[in-house]
Design a protein around this motif. Structure first.
Motif, PDB file in Angstrom:
ATOM      1  N   THR A  85      22.793  35.196  57.507  1.00 29.10           N
ATOM      2  CA  THR A  85      22.377  36.538  57.920  1.00 29.10           C
ATOM      3  C   THR A  85      21.139  36.956  57.138  1.00 29.10           C
ATOM      4  N   ARG A  86      20.301  37.748  57.783  1.00 28.36           N
ATOM      5  CA  ARG A  86      19.104  38.244  57.103  1.00 28.36           C
ATOM      6  C   ARG A  86      19.494  39.157  55.955  1.00 28.36           C
ATOM      7  N   PHE A  87      20.530  39.991  56.154  1.00 26.62           N
ATOM      8  CA  PHE A  87      20.991  40.874  55.086  1.00 26.62           C
ATOM      9  C   PHE A  87      21.332  40.073  53.829  1.00 26.62           C
ATOM     10  N   GLY A  88      22.131  39.008  54.006  1.00 27.57           N
ATOM     11  CA  GLY A  88      22.550  38.221  52.849  1.00 27.57           C
ATOM     12  C   GLY A  88      21.385  37.550  52.153  1.00 27.57           C
ATOM     13  N   ARG A  89      20.477  36.965  52.940  1.00 34.85           N
ATOM     14  CA  ARG A  89      19.321  36.290  52.331  1.00 34.85           C
ATOM     15  C   ARG A  89      18.448  37.285  51.566  1.00 34.85           C
ATOM     16  N   ALA A  90      18.228  38.468  52.156  1.00 32.30           N
ATOM     17  CA  ALA A  90      17.391  39.466  51.488  1.00 32.30           C
ATOM     18  C   ALA A  90      18.034  39.962  50.197  1.00 32.30           C
ATOM     19  N   GLN A  91      19.341  40.206  50.224  1.00 35.50           N
ATOM     20  CA  GLN A  91      20.017  40.714  49.035  1.00 35.50           C
ATOM     21  C   GLN A  91      20.033  39.685  47.904  1.00 35.50           C
ATOM     22  N   VAL A  92      20.279  38.447  48.258  1.00 35.83           N
ATOM     23  CA  VAL A  92      20.299  37.402  47.229  1.00 35.83           C
ATOM     24  C   VAL A  92      18.905  37.197  46.653  1.00 35.83           C
ATOM     25  N   ALA A  93      17.882  37.229  47.506  1.00 31.49           N
ATOM     26  CA  ALA A  93      16.512  37.100  47.012  1.00 31.49           C
ATOM     27  C   ALA A  93      16.168  38.251  46.077  1.00 31.49           C
ATOM     28  N   ALA A  94      16.583  39.479  46.432  1.00 29.71           N
ATOM     29  CA  ALA A  94      16.316  40.635  45.569  1.00 29.71           C
ATOM     30  C   ALA A  94      17.020  40.477  44.229  1.00 29.71           C
ATOM     31  N   LEU A  95      18.270  40.021  44.249  1.00 28.97           N
ATOM     32  CA  LEU A  95      18.999  39.778  43.003  1.00 28.97           C
ATOM     33  C   LEU A  95      18.295  38.710  42.165  1.00 28.97           C
ATOM     34  N   GLY A  96      17.838  37.644  42.827  1.00 23.64           N
ATOM     35  CA  GLY A  96      17.170  36.569  42.112  1.00 23.64           C
ATOM     36  C   GLY A  96      15.894  37.045  41.431  1.00 23.64           C
ATOM     37  N   PHE A  97      15.073  37.818  42.135  1.00 19.00           N
ATOM     38  CA  PHE A  97      13.834  38.324  41.540  1.00 19.00           C
ATOM     39  C   PHE A  97      14.129  39.240  40.348  1.00 19.00           C
ATOM     40  N   LEU A  98      15.166  40.085  40.489  1.00 23.90           N
ATOM     41  CA  LEU A  98      15.497  40.984  39.383  1.00 23.90           C
ATOM     42  C   LEU A  98      16.004  40.202  38.176  1.00 23.90           C
ATOM     43  N   LEU A  99      16.784  39.147  38.418  1.00 21.91           N
ATOM     44  CA  LEU A  99      17.283  38.318  37.321  1.00 21.91           C
ATOM     45  C   LEU A  99      16.139  37.606  36.602  1.00 21.91           C
ATOM     46  N   VAL A 100      15.173  37.104  37.380  1.00 22.63           N
ATOM     47  CA  VAL A 100      14.007  36.457  36.761  1.00 22.63           C
ATOM     48  C   VAL A 100      13.204  37.483  35.963  1.00 22.63           C
ATOM     49  N   GLY A 101      13.093  38.702  36.486  1.00 20.77           N
ATOM     50  CA  GLY A 101      12.393  39.750  35.762  1.00 20.77           C
ATOM     51  C   GLY A 101      13.068  40.079  34.444  1.00 20.77           C
ATOM     52  N   PHE A 102      14.407  40.148  34.463  1.00 21.59           N
ATOM     53  CA  PHE A 102      15.154  40.414  33.232  1.00 21.59           C
ATOM     54  C   PHE A 102      14.932  39.296  32.214  1.00 21.59           C
ATOM     55  N   ALA A 103      14.960  38.045  32.710  1.00 22.83           N
ATOM     56  CA  ALA A 103      14.732  36.906  31.808  1.00 22.83           C
ATOM     57  C   ALA A 103      13.304  36.917  31.256  1.00 22.83           C
ATOM     58  N   SER A 104      12.364  37.390  32.061  1.00 23.59           N
ATOM     59  CA  SER A 104      10.968  37.441  31.605  1.00 23.59           C
ATOM     60  C   SER A 104      10.790  38.432  30.471  1.00 23.59           C
ATOM     61  N   LEU A 105      11.604  39.489  30.466  1.00 24.00           N
ATOM     62  CA  LEU A 105      11.481  40.503  29.413  1.00 24.00           C
ATOM     63  C   LEU A 105      12.172  40.083  28.126  1.00 24.00           C
ATOM     64  N   ARG A 106      13.437  39.646  28.235  1.00 22.92           N
ATOM     65  CA  ARG A 106      14.219  39.415  27.016  1.00 22.92           C
ATOM     66  C   ARG A 106      13.877  38.100  26.311  1.00 22.92           C
ATOM     67  N   PRO A 107      14.107  36.955  26.920  1.00 23.53           N
ATOM     68  CA  PRO A 107      13.790  35.731  26.161  1.00 23.53           C
ATOM     69  C   PRO A 107      12.295  35.459  26.063  1.00 23.53           C
ATOM     70  N   LEU A 108      11.533  35.768  27.163  1.00 24.17           N
ATOM     71  CA  LEU A 108      10.123  35.375  27.191  1.00 24.17           C
ATOM     72  C   LEU A 108       9.182  36.436  26.642  1.00 24.17           C
ATOM     73  N   HIS A 109       9.650  37.694  26.590  1.00 25.22           N
ATOM     74  CA  HIS A 109       8.836  38.808  26.100  1.00 25.22           C
ATOM     75  C   HIS A 109       7.530  38.944  26.895  1.00 25.22           C
ATOM     76  N   LYS A 110       7.656  38.854  28.211  1.00 22.93           N
ATOM     77  CA  LYS A 110       6.519  39.006  29.119  1.00 22.93           C
ATOM     78  C   LYS A 110       6.755  40.237  30.008  1.00 22.93           C
ATOM     79  N   PRO A 111       6.474  41.435  29.498  1.00 20.55           N
ATOM     80  CA  PRO A 111       6.795  42.639  30.271  1.00 20.55           C
ATOM     81  C   PRO A 111       6.026  42.753  31.588  1.00 20.55           C
TER      82      PRO A 111
END
Length: 644
Positions: free
Chosen positions: A87-113
């Motif tokens: 479903t498009r809903f599922g793909r969009a939601q998972v992609a949004a979660l994935g981008f947010l998770l990568v963003g969180f990882a970029s801030l905490r371990p990588l210190h790339k705000p």
């Protein structure tokens, strides 16, 4: 459950926006911020990202359960995989979660705000593809929505950053606060104006009508959102005009901190409601159940409510007096009394003028009509009318039935122009539940829902037929008002398309033939079919029965021949036969041998000819000129017969 899911989605959206803003603040001001402030930024940003991740994950799980009709705890891994991959809903939601998770990882371990801010922004934009508006809107609508979300996220994230920075800066550096506040104020104004502009555009597209704003969940959320934006603008103006000069001269920070927190709270509500709106069903696609006992319609009210003009003038006077009093009190610096005067003037004006601007309404007033305005529905409605309504309203609908003389008040004349003052939903309510303070009973128990709507369709066509007397052979440019009665026509040689189908972009000449009439007229028009086609026209001939006399339709469907075996098409269109020369008030006149209607490409009757009148039928050159004129008209976006 839906309310909880909507709030969860809205909170996740606001948290992600705050995370993006705080990360941009860290990236842009990193060198100018104290170490404690930087640490505070990172901590709050991490909390915001965590809240967004948890709520988005819970929302995805709960939504999967709702789609599959299962409790949340009963959702299996295979269920989640099905929704995520299929479903498009599922793909969009998972992609949004994935981008947010990568963003969180970029801030905490990588210190790339800056990287974290970019990925969180992508998370917000990708999440839009799971919304109802993305599913039902155009590419342009989606683009406007993406601009709206991106700008709103920048504004809210920037405001969150400002509040944190202002709270953490050292008290002995008021000039730093003044500089931060001035810089944000300069950027925030165009951002909020763009948020409002794109929000209004989305509202027009997704709400469509004022009733949709008043009587749907989407409309309520949107109204709340704009109210919160208004409060934010008031706070921003107060800071810019009153507190910022004080901060520069006196260093006063306590009132500024309080107003900033109020502004941030309402900004959070704006972002929360924006997230809720992204998952709500647009008003345009929702059945409206009208909650009020009245609706605003000044034109109808002024013609039907006694003293409505006096009431409207009285309301204007009250509003004017209140405005003058508020202005004078404001000039004297008595703001509290000025506010009270303005509110009192507005309230009194509304209470006085409202009865003169409104008419009664019912829960079904703005209901969507479930049957088309076509010959089949009108014919069935006529049968229902004959079986249930003739005793009071009469065969002609003139309110002169056998029982009418004993009824007080008398039955309504359904052929009178006042019929158009009411919506079809109003009439459906009266057919279902009876007319207030009259002898008319309700038929909700004896007639099906569709039959009640069909009789309303018939009454509307009957009334329009009497108004159609003013229609003649001349086209009134750009002023369509009479809706065509639909029926199946031709695409190629088969009657598959509807008369009012817009896909071919052609206007149509509808010819209604009586029994026994010879086909010379059709032969004549067929000879000039090519010229009519080139002018953007199409010939639709409604024949009473098949015969070898009739020419075979060409592959282009011009002329298109429709055999009206049960005579329902002719009976429905004969309601539009009346002219000034042949008004047919007694309804005992015979239809002419041939009657022709010119229908524009938007589904409106624009001209009419009768074979028994002085003007006779139009020549092929007149028809070519008429088709050319109609094709040159711009797009007409007028209300349909079912719209209000």
């Amino acid at each position: 459950m839906e309310t909880v899911l909507s709030l969860a989605r809205g909170t996740a959206f606001a948290s992600t926006a705050a995370f993006a803003g705080l990360c941009w603040g860290l990236a842009l001001w990193r060198e100018g911020l104290e170490s404690g402030t930087r640490s505070r930024f990172t901590t709050i940003a991490s909390i915001a990202a965590s809240v967004g991740l948890v709520l988005d994950l819970l929302y995805l799980t709960a939504r999967i359960g709702a789609v599959l009709g299962k409790p949340v705890l009963a959702v299996s891994s295979s269920d989640m995989l099905f929704i995520i991959f299929d479903t498009r809903f599922g793909r969009a939601q998972v992609a949004a979660l994935g981008f947010l998770l990568v963003g969180f990882a970029s801030l905490r371990p990588l210190h790339k705000p800056s990287l974290a801010a970019s990925f969180s922004g992508l998370s917000l934009l990708v999440g839009l593809f799971s919304s109802h508006s993305a599913a039902s809107g155009t590419i342009a609508d989606l683009a406007i929505n993406m601009i709206h979300v991106a700008v709103a996220a920048l504004w809210f994230g920037g405001l969150s950053t400002l509040v944190v920075a202002m709270a953490r800066q050292a008290a002995e550096r008021p000039e730093s606060k003044s500089r931060l506040l001035s810089g944000f104020s300069t950027v925030a104004l165009p951002l909020i104006l763009l948020v409002v502009a794109t929000g209004v555009a989305l509202a027009i597209e997704n709400v469509g009508t004022w009733p949709g704003l008043v009587a749907t969940e989407y409309g309520w959320l949107l109204t709340g959102k704009f109210a919160c934006i208004g409060t934010v603008l008031i706070c921003a103006a107060f800071i810019r005009q009153r507190l910022l000069p004080l901060l520069k001269t006196e260093g006063a920070t306590q009132p500024l901190a309080m107003v900033l927190k109020i502004e941030l709270a309402f900004a959070f509500l704006v972002t929360l409601l924006a997230g809720c709106l992204s998952q709500a069903i647009p008003s345009r696609h929702v059945e409206i159940v009208w909650p009020l006992s009245f609706r605003l319609d000044p034109v109808v009210a002024w013609g039907t409510v006694p003293g409505s003009n006096v009431l409207a003038i009285g309301g204007c006077i009250a509003l004017l007096v209140g405005s003058i009093a508020a202005f004078e009190l404001g000039r004297m610096g008595r703001w509290r009394w000025a506010t009270l005067a303005a509110v009192a003037g507005l309230g009194i004006a509304g209470a006085v003028a409202l009865p003169g601007l409104s008419v009664p309404a019912y829960p079904s007033t703005y209901s969507k009509v479930p049957v088309p305005y076509d010959a089949q529905a009108i014919a069935q409605g006529r049968d229902v009318f004959a079986a249930n309504c003739v005793a009071c309203h009469g065969l002609r609908g003139r309110g002169d039935g056998p029982l009418a003389k004993d009824l007080k008040p008398p039955p309504a004349d359904l052929t009178a122009p006042h019929t158009r003052d009411h919506t079809m939903g109003d009439m459906y309510w009266w057919v279902s539940h009876g007319f207030p303070s009259s002898a008319m009973p309700g038929f909700a128990e004896s007639l099906s829902e569709l039959d009640r709507w069909r009789v309303v369709e018939y009454v509307m066509a009957l009334s329009l037929g009497y108004e159609a007397r003013v229609l003649g052979p001349e086209i009134s440019a750009g002023q369509p008002w009479l809706h065509a009665i639909d029926f199946p026509t031709c695409r190629g040689v088969e009657p598959r398309e509807k008369l009012k189908d817009r896909s071919d972009g052609r206007s149509k000449l509808v010819l209604i033939f009586r029994d026994g009439i010879r086909t010379q007229r059709l032969d004549q028009l067929t000879q000039h079919a090519r010229a009519i086609e080139q002018a953007g026209g199409m010939i639709v001939a409604v024949m009473p029965s098949p015969s070898e006399e009739f020419p075979s339709p060409r592959e282009s469907g011009n002329p298109c021949i429709v055999f009206d075996i049960d005579h329902r098409i002719a009976a429905a269109w004969n309601l539009y036969r009346r002219t000034m020369a042949n008004p047919g008030f007694d309804d005992n006149d015979s239809p002419p041998a041939i009657i022709e209607f010119l229908i524009d490409r938007f589904g409106y009757v624009r001209a009419r000819w009768r074979s028994d009148e002085t003007e006779r039928l139009a020549s092929h050159s007149q028809l070519v000129d008429a088709f050319t004129q109609l094709q040159a008209e711009p797009e007409i976006n007028k209300r349909g017969v079912h719209d209000h």
